[in-house]
Scaffold this motif. Structure first.
Motif, PDB file in Angstrom:
ATOM      1  N   PRO A 160      -2.937 -16.211  13.573  1.00 38.86           N
ATOM      2  CA  PRO A 160      -3.403 -14.402  14.583  1.00 38.86           C
ATOM      3  C   PRO A 160      -1.901 -14.514  14.920  1.00 38.86           C
ATOM      4  O   PRO A 160      -2.358 -12.516  14.939  1.00 38.86           O
ATOM      5  CB  PRO A 160      -3.613 -15.511  15.219  1.00 38.86           C
ATOM      6  N   GLN A 161      -0.711 -14.795  14.584  1.00 36.78           N
ATOM      7  CA  GLN A 161       0.421 -13.395  15.044  1.00 36.78           C
ATOM      8  C   GLN A 161       0.427 -12.814  13.372  1.00 36.78           C
ATOM      9  O   GLN A 161       0.957 -11.317  13.915  1.00 36.78           O
ATOM     10  CB  GLN A 161       1.605 -14.844  14.954  1.00 36.78           C
ATOM     11  N   ALA A 162       0.369 -12.817  13.132  1.00 40.39           N
ATOM     12  CA  ALA A 162       0.454 -12.338  11.529  1.00 40.39           C
ATOM     13  C   ALA A 162      -0.161 -11.009  11.363  1.00 40.39           C
ATOM     14  O   ALA A 162       0.336 -10.108  10.819  1.00 40.39           O
ATOM     15  CB  ALA A 162       0.359 -12.790  10.315  1.00 40.39           C
ATOM     16  N   VAL A 163      -1.621 -10.859  11.940  1.00 44.20           N
ATOM     17  CA  VAL A 163      -2.268  -9.609  12.295  1.00 44.20           C
ATOM     18  C   VAL A 163      -1.605  -8.242  12.558  1.00 44.20           C
ATOM     19  O   VAL A 163      -0.773  -8.586  13.805  1.00 44.20           O
ATOM     20  CB  VAL A 163      -3.280  -9.849  13.299  1.00 44.20           C
ATOM     21  N   ARG A 164      -1.132  -7.482  11.620  1.00 43.30           N
ATOM     22  CA  ARG A 164      -0.394  -5.864  12.051  1.00 43.30           C
ATOM     23  C   ARG A 164      -1.583  -5.251  12.984  1.00 43.30           C
ATOM     24  O   ARG A 164      -2.776  -4.840  13.583  1.00 43.30           O
ATOM     25  CB  ARG A 164      -0.604  -5.550  10.556  1.00 43.30           C
ATOM     26  N   ARG A 165      -0.807  -5.453  14.355  1.00 44.16           N
ATOM     27  CA  ARG A 165      -1.349  -4.746  15.305  1.00 44.16           C
ATOM     28  C   ARG A 165      -1.422  -2.869  15.321  1.00 44.16           C
ATOM     29  O   ARG A 165      -0.528  -2.928  14.235  1.00 44.16           O
ATOM     30  CB  ARG A 165      -0.194  -4.927  16.580  1.00 44.16           C
ATOM     31  N   SER A 166      -2.353  -2.352  15.889  1.00 44.69           N
ATOM     32  CA  SER A 166      -2.883  -0.927  15.947  1.00 44.69           C
ATOM     33  C   SER A 166      -1.402  -0.515  16.792  1.00 44.69           C
ATOM     34  O   SER A 166      -1.784  -0.559  17.613  1.00 44.69           O
ATOM     35  CB  SER A 166      -4.284  -0.681  16.010  1.00 44.69           C
ATOM     36  N   GLU A 167      -0.945   0.690  16.000  1.00 43.28           N
ATOM     37  CA  GLU A 167      -0.769   1.594  17.118  1.00 43.28           C
ATOM     38  C   GLU A 167      -0.940   2.769  17.933  1.00 43.28           C
ATOM     39  O   GLU A 167      -2.106   2.642  17.310  1.00 43.28           O
ATOM     40  CB  GLU A 167       0.273   2.530  16.157  1.00 43.28           C
ATOM     41  N   THR A 168      -0.524   2.295  18.662  1.00 40.25           N
ATOM     42  CA  THR A 168      -1.858   3.415  20.194  1.00 40.25           C
ATOM     43  C   THR A 168      -1.182   4.931  19.545  1.00 40.25           C
ATOM     44  O   THR A 168      -0.227   5.027  18.693  1.00 40.25           O
ATOM     45  CB  THR A 168      -0.394   3.016  20.792  1.00 40.25           C
ATOM     46  N   LYS A 169      -2.466   5.885  19.920  1.00 37.10           N
ATOM     47  CA  LYS A 169      -1.975   7.121  19.342  1.00 37.10           C
ATOM     48  C   LYS A 169      -0.662   7.942  19.348  1.00 37.10           C
ATOM     49  O   LYS A 169      -0.519   8.394  18.935  1.00 37.10           O
ATOM     50  CB  LYS A 169      -2.851   7.663  19.861  1.00 37.10           C
ATOM     51  N   ALA A 170       0.027   7.361  20.921  1.00 37.16           N
ATOM     52  CA  ALA A 170       0.960   7.939  20.990  1.00 37.16           C
ATOM     53  C   ALA A 170       2.425   7.595  20.450  1.00 37.16           C
ATOM     54  O   ALA A 170       3.044   8.358  20.017  1.00 37.16           O
ATOM     55  CB  ALA A 170       1.507   7.858  22.470  1.00 37.16           C
ATOM     56  N   ARG A 171       2.376   6.349  19.405  1.00 34.17           N
ATOM     57  CA  ARG A 171       3.741   5.790  18.944  1.00 34.17           C
ATOM     58  C   ARG A 171       3.345   6.209  17.622  1.00 34.17           C
ATOM     59  O   ARG A 171       3.693   6.773  17.038  1.00 34.17           O
ATOM     60  CB  ARG A 171       3.501   4.261  18.622  1.00 34.17           C
ATOM     61  N   GLY A 172       1.785   7.300  17.349  1.00 39.19           N
ATOM     62  CA  GLY A 172       1.721   7.451  15.983  1.00 39.19           C
ATOM     63  C   GLY A 172       2.073   9.497  15.942  1.00 39.19           C
ATOM     64  O   GLY A 172       1.303   9.500  14.953  1.00 39.19           O
ATOM     65  N   ARG A 173       2.532   9.421  16.662  1.00 37.69           N
ATOM     66  CA  ARG A 173       3.171  11.287  16.892  1.00 37.69           C
ATOM     67  C   ARG A 173       3.765  11.280  14.994  1.00 37.69           C
ATOM     68  O   ARG A 173       4.869  10.375  15.352  1.00 37.69           O
ATOM     69  CB  ARG A 173       3.523  11.795  18.151  1.00 37.69           C
ATOM     70  N   SER A 174       3.594  12.370  14.794  1.00 36.81           N
ATOM     71  CA  SER A 174       4.813  12.799  13.639  1.00 36.81           C
ATOM     72  C   SER A 174       4.232  14.207  13.385  1.00 36.81           C
ATOM     73  O   SER A 174       3.396  15.317  13.968  1.00 36.81           O
ATOM     74  CB  SER A 174       3.886  12.395  12.693  1.00 36.81           C
ATOM     75  N   VAL A 175       5.391  14.680  12.768  1.00 40.65           N
ATOM     76  CA  VAL A 175       5.236  15.950  11.366  1.00 40.65           C
ATOM     77  C   VAL A 175       5.327  15.721  10.312  1.00 40.65           C
ATOM     78  O   VAL A 175       6.371  15.219  10.039  1.00 40.65           O
ATOM     79  CB  VAL A 175       6.346  17.300  12.283  1.00 40.65           C
ATOM     80  N   GLU A 176       3.985  16.175   9.438  1.00 43.80           N
ATOM     81  CA  GLU A 176       4.190  16.621   8.258  1.00 43.80           C
ATOM     82  C   GLU A 176       4.706  17.613   7.626  1.00 43.80           C
ATOM     83  O   GLU A 176       3.860  18.009   7.279  1.00 43.80           O
ATOM     84  CB  GLU A 176       3.046  15.486   7.912  1.00 43.80           C
ATOM     85  N   VAL A 177       5.802  17.356   6.781  1.00 48.74           N
ATOM     86  CA  VAL A 177       5.702  18.520   5.836  1.00 48.74           C
ATOM     87  C   VAL A 177       5.219  18.709   4.592  1.00 48.74           C
ATOM     88  O   VAL A 177       5.903  17.956   3.630  1.00 48.74           O
ATOM     89  CB  VAL A 177       7.274  19.687   5.786  1.00 48.74           C
ATOM     90  N   HIS A 178       4.133  19.128   3.513  1.00 49.02           N
ATOM     91  CA  HIS A 178       4.026  19.307   3.021  1.00 49.02           C
ATOM     92  C   HIS A 178       3.850  20.261   2.072  1.00 49.02           C
ATOM     93  O   HIS A 178       3.050  21.390   2.026  1.00 49.02           O
ATOM     94  CB  HIS A 178       2.365  19.049   2.496  1.00 49.02           C
ATOM     95  N   ILE A 179       5.389  20.207   1.004  1.00 46.12           N
ATOM     96  CA  ILE A 179       4.920  21.903   0.348  1.00 46.12           C
ATOM     97  C   ILE A 179       4.631  21.455  -0.996  1.00 46.12           C
ATOM     98  O   ILE A 179       4.299  20.524  -1.347  1.00 46.12           O
ATOM     99  CB  ILE A 179       7.027  21.988  -0.069  1.00 46.12           C
ATOM    100  N   GLU A 180       3.175  23.246  -1.017  1.00 49.20           N
ATOM    101  CA  GLU A 180       2.123  22.710  -1.587  1.00 49.20           C
ATOM    102  C   GLU A 180       2.885  23.104  -3.290  1.00 49.20           C
ATOM    103  O   GLU A 180       3.975  23.858  -3.592  1.00 49.20           O
ATOM    104  CB  GLU A 180       1.278  23.788  -1.578  1.00 49.20           C
TER     105      GLU A 180
END
Length: 520
Positions: A160-180
């Motif tokens: 049970p301890q090995a189940v990857r915990r779901s990150e909260t929405k706040a911890r999932g904040r990010s900025v992604e840059v995709h150059i076409e």
């Protein structure tokens, strides 16, 4: 097993052929993954490999470089594939056997490796491997989310301890840059921010967009988009073109450097129209009924076409159009502005390259021609600038690291090899270390031609050819330079040098990460 699957495709057609070839594809991918794991096993079995595990460029990095060259993929992609291959065959041998039969896809294998990464107890891992292999026998199609939840269910059964915990929405904040990479010269920015930061960001965009004068030709949306690009400055460049514009008198400045390679013709300002009227045509020559568009006028139109509202589809109201006129597409045209490129090889339309020159420093690149070598180890700035613009990226097979993030390397080591364009190339730090410490007669070797072509010979004797990144858009930079003349007999240049070492091995780092994520 693989040959049997291929034989089973004989005489198949339609949906039957489709399902059979899909299974062959999965089995072929399993063979490829198994080959990667075997290559790493061979590296670990080599003499002195235990000490290399603590090298900055360790056994896994060296094998990943070979994998990347063989498949013409980037080092990051090759490293990821190798890590998946090792985890699959070391931790999930039964799942690997199902994969070898073509019953599951590589995407599912990657999910298994990722979701089961925190299981450390050997008995629990063996049980998980068996449960998954048995379940995959009648595995029905699932979405990515449902697949992860189904695998997490089996992980929970064994540990049970090995189940990857779901990150909260706040911890999932990010900025992604995709150059076409479609040649449009555009990029997409996706950001998830705190709400208060988003409001402040929105206000900053409005303030930047307001720094131009009302005569600027851009729409409100275009101004906001350009304001994102100017976020590191205190103002935007006004494009009204008026000499008395107060906003244009104070161009923006920033500490961020973006390298763009462009021809002089692209950046040349259009010539002013002559003040005198052209001579009148002779009486016997009829005057043209339609204006003739010159190269200069069409180039100016290209520069202006990226701003303002979309032009109308038709030149008259729809009610006045015939059906043929309505269905006839607008005629295309050939671009008059020569395209440019970002350092790293990304295509950039000429009109956008012209826009990038606003407030920029322009450095002229000089081809060395047949100039003699420089009598020094470190090339002059003029020569180094030429090498970087000619190569654009690291010259190791598959590596796309921009030349501005690389080192200028002597193919034939100095002082036996001269400091000249025919003996210099761009190599990133990782592949420079690979050549230096994993080179020699049984390692990586390179040969360079006068036009900048580099021929790499892998430890297994296979050769990989890389050409300068500028050859497509700026072939003049690949014109041959002076032939290399060596002095003395080139020798290995590792004497007195040592490979930078890790404080902990890769395996120790992974174990520490697993313990942290499992929690107390």
């Amino acid at each position: 097993m693989f040959d049997d699957l291929v034989d089973a495709t004989t005489g198949t057609r339609g949906a039957g052929a489709l399902s059979t070839w899909a299974r062959v594809e999965n089995a072929a991918c399993a063979q490829r993954v198994a080959t990667m794991a075997a290559m790493l096993d061979e590296a670990h079995a080599a003499s002195g490999s235990a000490d290399r595990d603590q090298w900055c460029l360790d056994n896994l990095d060296a094998v990943a470089a070979h994998i990347g060259a063989a498949q013409n993929i980037t080092p990051g992609t090759a490293s990821h594939q190798l890590l998946v291959a090792v985890a699959l065959h070391d931790r999930f041998p039964r799942v690997a056997a199902v994969f070898a039969e073509g019953l599951i896809t590589y995407a599912l294998v990657k999910t298994v490796v990722h979701r089961g990464a925190l299981v450390v107890d050997p008995d629990a891992l063996h049980a998980l491997d068996g449960l998954l292999a048995q379940a995959f026998g009648d595995w029905e199609p699932r979405s990515v989310d449902k697949t992860e939840k189904a695998i997490d269910y089996f992980v929970h059964q064994v540990d049970p301890q090995a189940v990857r915990r779901s990150e909260t929405k706040a911890r999932g904040r990010s900025v992604e840059v995709h150059i076409e990479e479609d040649g449009s010269g555009l990029a997409t920015v996706l950001a998830t921010l705190f709400a208060h930061n988003a409001k402040a960001f929105e206000g900053r965009l409005k303030n930047l967009a307001a720094t131009v004068c009302p005569a600027d030709p851009r729409t409100a949306d275009q101004l906001r988009a350009d304001a994102v690009g100017a976020i590191g400055t205190d103002r935007m460049a006004c494009l009204c073109g008026n000499d008395d514009c107060a906003a244009a008198q104070n161009p923006p400045a920033t500490g961020v450097v973006v390298y763009v390679i462009a021809s002089e013709d692209t950046l040349a300002e259009p010539k002013d129209a002559p003040e005198s009227e052209p001579p009148a045509p002779k009486p016997e020559t009829p005057a043209p009924t339609t204006p003739v568009e010159t190269d200069e006028s069409s180039a100016a139109a290209e520069r202006a076409a990226i701003d303002g509202d979309e032009p109308p589809l038709f030149d008259k109201p729809l009610r006045d159009l015939t059906l043929t006129e309505a269905l006839t597409p607008a005629p295309g045209y050939f671009a008059k502005l020569r395209p440019a490129a970002l350092m790293g090889g990304l295509f950039l339309p000429g009109a956008i390259a012209c826009r990038a020159t606003i407030g920029a420093t322009i450095t002229r690149i000089v081809h060395p021609g047949q100039a003699p070598p420089e009598n020094r180890y470190r090339p002059s700035k003029k020569l180094a600038d030429f090498i970087r613009c000619r190569d654009m990226t690291c010259r190791f097979p598959g590596c796309r690291r921009p030349a501005t993030q690389t080192e200028v390397d002597h193919t034939i080591p100095w002082p036996h090899g001269p400091t000249t364009a025919s003996n210099l190339k761009c190599v990133c730090r990782r592949h420079h270390l690979l050549k230096t410490f994993w080179g020699g007669e049984n390692g990586w070797r390179d040969t360079q031609l006068n036009d900048g072509t580099v021929i790499w010979t892998a430890p297994d004797g296979r050769q990989y050819v890389t050409t300068p990144g500028s050859r497509l858009l700026f072939p003049e930079l690949s014109a041959p330079t002076a032939t290399v003349t060596t002095t003395g007999r080139p020798e290995a240049h590792t004497a007195g040098l040592t490979m930078p070492r890790r404080r902990t091995t890769r395996a120790q780092d992974r174990a520490n990460r697993v313990l942290r994520e499992r929690g107390p």
